[in-house]
Every structure is written in structure tokens, then in C-alpha cells.
Scaffold this motif. Sequence first.
Motif, PDB file in Angstrom:
ATOM      1  N   SER A 222       0.830  -1.207   0.000  1.00  0.00           N
ATOM      2  CA  SER A 222       0.000   0.000   0.000  1.00  0.00           C
ATOM      3  C   SER A 222       0.865   1.257   0.000  1.00  0.00           C
ATOM      4  O   SER A 222       0.367   2.351   0.247  1.00  0.00           O
ATOM      5  CB  SER A 222      -0.915   0.013   1.224  1.00  0.00           C
ATOM      6  OG  SER A 222      -0.157  -0.001   2.421  1.00  0.00           O
ATOM      7  N   PRO A 226      -3.505   2.772  -3.324  1.00  0.00           N
ATOM      8  CA  PRO A 226      -4.364   1.844  -2.581  1.00  0.00           C
ATOM      9  C   PRO A 226      -4.240   0.441  -3.140  1.00  0.00           C
ATOM     10  O   PRO A 226      -3.964   0.236  -4.325  1.00  0.00           O
ATOM     11  CB  PRO A 226      -5.770   2.419  -2.791  1.00  0.00           C
ATOM     12  CG  PRO A 226      -5.551   3.857  -3.111  1.00  0.00           C
ATOM     13  CD  PRO A 226      -4.253   3.912  -3.875  1.00  0.00           C
ATOM     14  N   CYS A 227      -4.456  -0.535  -2.273  1.00  0.00           N
ATOM     15  CA  CYS A 227      -4.277  -1.933  -2.645  1.00  0.00           C
ATOM     16  C   CYS A 227      -5.526  -2.730  -2.282  1.00  0.00           C
ATOM     17  O   CYS A 227      -6.088  -2.566  -1.192  1.00  0.00           O
ATOM     18  CB  CYS A 227      -3.060  -2.511  -1.920  1.00  0.00           C
ATOM     19  SG  CYS A 227      -2.774  -4.277  -2.200  1.00  0.00           S
ATOM     20  N   ASP A 265      -5.407   1.163   2.473  1.00  0.00           N
ATOM     21  CA  ASP A 265      -4.892   2.458   2.079  1.00  0.00           C
ATOM     22  C   ASP A 265      -3.587   2.709   2.818  1.00  0.00           C
ATOM     23  O   ASP A 265      -3.197   1.940   3.695  1.00  0.00           O
ATOM     24  CB  ASP A 265      -5.911   3.584   2.316  1.00  0.00           C
ATOM     25  CG  ASP A 265      -6.299   3.738   3.769  1.00  0.00           C
ATOM     26  OD1 ASP A 265      -7.481   4.017   4.033  1.00  0.00           O
ATOM     27  OD2 ASP A 265      -5.438   3.587   4.660  1.00  0.00           O
TER      28      ASP A 265
END
Length: 270
Positions: A222, A226-227, A265
Motif C-alpha cells: 500500500s 491503494p491496494c 490504504d
Amino acid sequence: MNRIVGSHDILLVTLDTLRYDVAAELAEAGRIPNLARHLPGGRWEKRHAPGSFTYASHQAMFAGFLPTPAQPGRHPRLFAADFAGSETTADGTFVYDTPDLVSGLAKAGYRTACVGGVGFFNKQGALGSVLPGLFEESHWEPEFGVTSPASFESQVTRAEEIAARTAPEQPLFLFVNVSALHQPNWFHLPGARKEDGDSRATHAAALEYVDRHIGRLFTAMSSRRPCFALVCSDHGTAYGDDGWTGHRIGHESVWTVPYAHFLLDQEAAR
């Protein structure tokens, strides 16, 4: 997923061989705080594995068939190949026209990378090269394997390196197959002896070990954008349940697995 793909990095972590009951017990008891803080409601979702051993299950997952919710009904999938008659492809499904999810994400602009763990990812023979061969780049070292007491730490270090050298403008799909839960795992329980073998207790200790280091992986993934993270087991394993031991068998301890997906995030992952 059509809003996620392209805008988020994607992380898929398979906690190889992790049983649902052990995972659920540890989350409820507060023994895996770094994982539990990201699980929706602090709980794992109970699902059914798409295969009873690593190779079969990962072939299915890379084709878009993630573990299925363990309740009746038609369950829309996050990812699916474009084929006629699919009853689980919905409006929100990311549909790709390639043979597998990895190449589908590559076609969508992702760098794809694999950090292997168990033998089906070791690239030491033809069979161990099939799954990692789906990725643009793949990594395996003996230190990542089932016999290494520090396997997950070593895997996370490699994942951090991959994330750090990926171009900032290119999204990353990172897959990590975590080997620590797989037999042998006795060495993760203080005081356990090799001659006593593995057990539910050593399996649980291995999950606690993974939890101590997984925050580093979430932070690395992250750090750029974002992931979207998926964390699940590919199958469970039996420790004498009803007389059964191991996996590649049709037992509840094997077919029932923990699953979660969530967004990371930059602040929440740290």
C-alpha cells in the motif's frame, strides 16, 4: 472489481494449508491481531476450497474461481474469464479474455509477480514451473520453502523489493504463496520436538508466526497506491480428524477454508 482493476495494486496471499477452524479460533482469541484488524468485522469468512491440494486449487483460483462462500446460492465472482453461459459473472466482475487471471491483469497493464512457497512453485522441475510460469516474474529460494523456520520473513523481504522497484506509474499484481502453515510446522511452537511431529497446535503457532510479519507485506503493497488484498487458504489439512491425516482427501478439515478481501490504504496498513 471494474473500479479496482487499474486504479489499485492487487495482492493475493494464499496461506497454504490453513484450516478454517484454526484460523477462526485464533482470530476470536486475539492471537492474530495484525490479520484480524483487516478482516471485515474481525472475522474470517467461511468458504469452500476449489481444490483439495495446492496445484488443483491454485489452477482454479488463477482461472478466477476463488474459494466459494460456504452457503447455498449463486455467488458472483470477482474475476472471470469471458466464456458463454457463466452463471457467476455479474456486473461487478472483472472479465478478461485471456486464459487466466494473471495474463488478464497483465493485459490490463499490471506487472505480475509471484513469490513462491511450497514445492509447486519451486521451479525445480517441469511441474514446479507451471504455476510460477504464469507470471511475468517469479521468485523462489530454499529459504521460502516449507522446511525454513523463517520462510515468511524471507518471502516478505522479497515482496518488499518487488514493490520498491516497480515503476510508480505501473500497477502491480503480487501473489504470495505462504508455506509456513504447511507441514513441517512443528518448529513454530516453542518447546515442540521434531519427533512429536505436527499438530493443530503447531499449525496454530505457524499462523501466529505469519501474523507477526504480515504487516510488513501490507505496508509494502500500500506504499504506492491503494491496494485490494485477498487473503485466503487454498485448502486445509487433517491432523487425525476422524482418522484422516493430510490433504488431497475429501474431508471437512480440507475443504473448509478461511477467506477475506479488503482494501488497504496507506495509513490503514501501517
